[in-house]
Design a protein around this motif. Sequence first.
Motif, PDB file in Angstrom:
ATOM      1  N   GLN A 177      -8.907  -9.056   1.546  1.00 56.40           N
ATOM      2  CA  GLN A 177      -8.455 -10.017   0.537  1.00 56.40           C
ATOM      3  C   GLN A 177      -7.963 -11.307   1.199  1.00 56.40           C
TER       4      GLN A 177
ATOM      5  N   TYR B 139     -18.192  -7.314  -7.438  1.00 57.28           N
ATOM      6  CA  TYR B 139     -16.910  -7.058  -8.089  1.00 57.28           C
ATOM      7  C   TYR B 139     -15.780  -7.134  -7.066  1.00 57.28           C
TER       8      TYR B 139
ATOM      9  N   HIS C  14     -11.998  -7.151  -5.480  1.00 59.98           N
ATOM     10  CA  HIS C  14     -10.754  -6.416  -5.668  1.00 59.98           C
ATOM     11  C   HIS C  14      -9.617  -7.440  -5.759  1.00 59.98           C
TER      12      HIS C  14
ATOM     13  N   THR D 191      -6.103  -8.430  -7.102  1.00 58.78           N
ATOM     14  CA  THR D 191      -4.873  -7.798  -7.568  1.00 58.78           C
ATOM     15  C   THR D 191      -3.853  -8.862  -7.978  1.00 58.78           C
ATOM     16  N   SER D 192      -2.812  -8.409  -8.649  1.00 61.64           N
ATOM     17  CA  SER D 192      -1.772  -9.336  -9.082  1.00 61.64           C
ATOM     18  C   SER D 192      -1.110 -10.015  -7.877  1.00 61.64           C
TER      19      SER D 192
ATOM     20  N   PHE E 292     -12.957  -6.102 -10.188  1.00 58.36           N
ATOM     21  CA  PHE E 292     -12.805  -4.660 -10.335  1.00 58.36           C
ATOM     22  C   PHE E 292     -11.674  -4.360 -11.291  1.00 58.36           C
ATOM     23  N   GLU E 293     -11.936  -3.493 -12.293  1.00 63.93           N
ATOM     24  CA  GLU E 293     -10.928  -3.186 -13.311  1.00 63.93           C
ATOM     25  C   GLU E 293     -10.389  -1.774 -13.100  1.00 63.93           C
ATOM     26  N   TYR E 294      -9.085  -1.626 -13.268  1.00 62.83           N
ATOM     27  CA  TYR E 294      -8.451  -0.342 -13.101  1.00 62.83           C
ATOM     28  C   TYR E 294      -8.391   0.474 -14.396  1.00 62.83           C
ATOM     29  N   GLU E 295      -8.721  -0.161 -15.516  1.00 53.86           N
ATOM     30  CA  GLU E 295      -8.693   0.560 -16.782  1.00 53.86           C
ATOM     31  C   GLU E 295      -9.771   1.646 -16.782  1.00 53.86           C
ATOM     32  N   LEU E 296      -9.430   2.801 -17.305  1.00 51.83           N
ATOM     33  CA  LEU E 296     -10.397   3.909 -17.372  1.00 51.83           C
ATOM     34  C   LEU E 296     -11.423   3.637 -18.452  1.00 51.83           C
TER      35      LEU E 296
END
Length: 327
Positions: free
Chosen positions: A281, A301, A303, A305-306, A323-327
């Motif tokens: 990153q 995609y 990575h 992050t906040s 990249f999304e962390y939501e399932l």
Amino acid sequence: MIYPSILDRQYEQYLPLVEEVAKRVKETLLNFCDKKGYALTSRVKNIESLAEKIETGRFKKWSELDDLFGCTVIIPNLSQEQDIIKFCQDTFQVTKILKRGQNKKSPDTFKFDSTRIYARLKSVEDTNIDNLSSIFNVIFEIQIKSAFEHAWAVSTHDLVYKSSEIDWKKLRLAAQIKAIVEQLDTMILAFEQISPAIQESEDPETKKKRQLAIATQELFQREKIPEELKPKDMTRFCDNLYGIIVRAGKVDKVQEVIKCITKKINSTPSKQIPRSISLLQYFLAILVEAEIIILPLDNYYFHITSELLTLYPIFKNNVDLIFEYEL
């Protein structure tokens, strides 16, 4: 198969003890293997196999039977073998160890030669070995095999040794395959010594990844990057970084990429190197800020992050594929 009734009675009487030993040994070894990344197989010898074992004539009495329960620890390569031996010596009451190569054999012979450990469960009290009703007197076997050895065993055992006929050609082929397995294990053990003898072929992609790796490792060696940012796998890290460079259409600009990253890090005090984001990153942020990489990249995609967005707001409006962390 017909076997004596006395064997049937003894086996049925003894089986609960063996199964309890199997349960305890498997639990112990599975915990160890999970932590180490090893594989484990196990079995309780059935009565037919036991009858055949007794008929070999090698055992004087029941208490000498040493593999009513047996398991195999499968390791990536033989350099980890001593690790297993030490664990077993610390955990079980080891009665005997037969190490690979211990049995004499001619140089043109290739057959089963894995290390075998024979042991009992440890008891807090002294046990009477003649008392067959104690689980602490059940001897079990632990074999140690490399991944190559295990593959050979499971691939050839039924084909050769469970066959209804004795076939010289099949036995010969199994031995030839075992010779290859032994050679593979030897090559893995001597990997660092053998690899320099390989004739190198020029591969542009490998060369560029190597350049990325050398430059990154040099920054760590000079302590320009905090040690905690060091990737677990430098090869995978360089694969990922090179993948971004390729997607960005900068495959011919690797030296420019290296120069940009090196210059930025050399001019940044170590305390100002961000520790809340990964090294990839951080490198990406450097390249985006320098406009060497222009976002977004098609079908890639990131990575994001906040923590990265807080440090580098430039990503907020320029990244479409995240990249999304939501399932």
